[in-house]
Design an enzyme around this catalytic site. Sequence first.
Site, PDB file in Angstrom:
ATOM      1  N   TYR A 103      -3.803  11.023   1.021  1.00 16.54           N
ATOM      2  CA  TYR A 103      -4.237  10.847  -0.372  1.00 16.54           C
ATOM      3  C   TYR A 103      -4.217  12.180  -1.112  1.00 16.54           C
ATOM      4  O   TYR A 103      -3.803  12.255  -2.274  1.00 16.54           O
ATOM      5  CB  TYR A 103      -5.635  10.226  -0.415  1.00 16.54           C
ATOM      6  CG  TYR A 103      -5.630   8.755  -0.109  1.00 16.54           C
ATOM      7  CD1 TYR A 103      -5.718   7.811  -1.126  1.00 16.54           C
ATOM      8  CD2 TYR A 103      -5.506   8.305   1.203  1.00 16.54           C
ATOM      9  CE1 TYR A 103      -5.699   6.453  -0.847  1.00 16.54           C
ATOM     10  CE2 TYR A 103      -5.480   6.947   1.497  1.00 16.54           C
ATOM     11  CZ  TYR A 103      -5.571   6.030   0.467  1.00 16.54           C
ATOM     12  OH  TYR A 103      -5.533   4.686   0.752  1.00 16.54           O
ATOM     13  N   ASP A 142       0.851  -1.185   0.000  1.00 13.77           N
ATOM     14  CA  ASP A 142       0.000   0.000   0.000  1.00 13.77           C
ATOM     15  C   ASP A 142       0.898   1.251   0.000  1.00 13.77           C
ATOM     16  O   ASP A 142       1.850   1.318  -0.756  1.00 13.77           O
ATOM     17  CB  ASP A 142      -0.970  -0.043   1.193  1.00 13.77           C
ATOM     18  CG  ASP A 142      -2.134   0.928   1.040  1.00 13.77           C
ATOM     19  OD1 ASP A 142      -3.128   0.564   0.392  1.00 13.77           O
ATOM     20  OD2 ASP A 142      -2.039   2.058   1.543  1.00 13.77           O
ATOM     21  N   HIS A 162      -4.610  -7.906  -0.012  1.00  6.78           N
ATOM     22  CA  HIS A 162      -3.944  -6.618   0.139  1.00  6.78           C
ATOM     23  C   HIS A 162      -3.172  -6.481   1.452  1.00  6.78           C
ATOM     24  O   HIS A 162      -2.091  -5.904   1.481  1.00  6.78           O
ATOM     25  CB  HIS A 162      -4.997  -5.515   0.043  1.00  6.78           C
ATOM     26  CG  HIS A 162      -4.439  -4.133   0.045  1.00  6.78           C
ATOM     27  ND1 HIS A 162      -3.727  -3.616  -1.021  1.00  6.78           N
ATOM     28  CD2 HIS A 162      -4.470  -3.146   0.986  1.00  6.78           C
ATOM     29  CE1 HIS A 162      -3.364  -2.375  -0.745  1.00  6.78           C
ATOM     30  NE2 HIS A 162      -3.798  -2.069   0.469  1.00  6.78           N
TER      31      HIS A 162
END
Length: 455
Positions: A374, A226, A431
């Site tokens: 983000y 990630d 993930h």
Amino acid sequence: MWLELVLASLLGFVIYWFVSRDKEETLPLGDGWWGPGSKPSAKEDESIRPFKVETSDEEIKDLHQRIDRFRASPPLEGSRFHYGFNSNYMKKVVSYWRNEFDWRKQVEILNQYPHFKTKIEGLDIHFIHVKPPQLPSGRTPKPLLMVHGWPGSFYEFYKIIPLLTDPKSHGLSDEHVFEVICPSIPGYGYSEASSKKGLNSVATARIFYKLMTRLGFQKFYIQGGDWGSLICTNMAQMVPNHVKGLHLNMAFISRSFYTMTPLLGQRFGRFLGYTEKDIELLYPYKEKVFYSIMRESGYLHIQATKPDTVGCALNDSPVGLAAYILEKFSTWTKSEYRELEDGGLERKFSLDDLLVNIMIYWTTGTIVSSQRYYKENLGQGIMVHKHEGMKVFVPTGFSAFPSELLHAPEKWVKVKYPKLISYSYMERGGHFAAFEEPKLLAQDIRKFVSLAELQ
């Protein structure tokens, strides 16, 4: 048939030309100040201070009062997890959280590893530092920095740490014994959040590099998935002479000619050198790439544009926060879990483990600052940062977990990481690899390090 062969040959030539243009360059190290106000003239305190996770009666009482006010909306009939977190299953999570989950006990578990804090670029950076309990005679441990992502935390590594620091006690070879450092990204968990705009993956890579040198490490291994994948990649671009090896379980592959080739169809995939496993994981391309990205990227658009707005709600409601985060632990672990009434959450994780991660966000109030990451990395667009167009020239290993959000074939990874020396198709997992399949990931890290030591 002949036309396909000719076209494939031409495409192969273009790809070879593109891939062979290896230009070695490094990312500028730079510097930064992310604390409040102007950078003071005095030298920053570089001391490393022990830290303990703590709680209080007031904190637990406030949590329980907020949980008690949970107001559920009935799910649509047969919707399972297709509309997001199913509120019928949330009632079970809430009941467990309120009546059985023991936060004080979990705090003790969090404190089983040594925690520390140190000031870097104006921020209090939190990390755990775990040394091997025993070493074979005449051997020294290999330093390994492991970096988490969103919506995870340093806690994702708690099950893999003993497999790396004390392998013999867990049935593994002690050929490689590691000293593991797991920091919290600034604005996540117990690491202080930036007071200023712009703290992105490059700044984080620099901060974590400073952390490693402050701990006395001049050469070390790094591992991430990630955001951790991007942070570690940036560090390898920035200080390649200090990074002995880079291991990833997710790749940020920049758009290139090669990544467009699956659009030519499944038959061309074989001509272009994709393996049967690649084809299985990439096709049908429309479903496994385009539709999948559309279904799973809604959160990304919110967080890359106006993270503070949704953050107001999530920082005020523990149940809302749990729904927002745990939905990712369902679908990102295996997309088919959308078909289940409980999202498959307890197939791979315990409710205790899932709620500890939620509590790290809740008790620190860091969901907003974690979402801002983000905006800092994606808010200006894609392919606007220098590092996105740069390759990585350190020995690299990659674990391709079959249920990752987007499969990255070896050929894609090698475009960005020309010194890829290990690429593994993992047996299972998604993930959150370290959290879900710690033994598989530990074994692949060890396999990669064995090869990297020969370089």
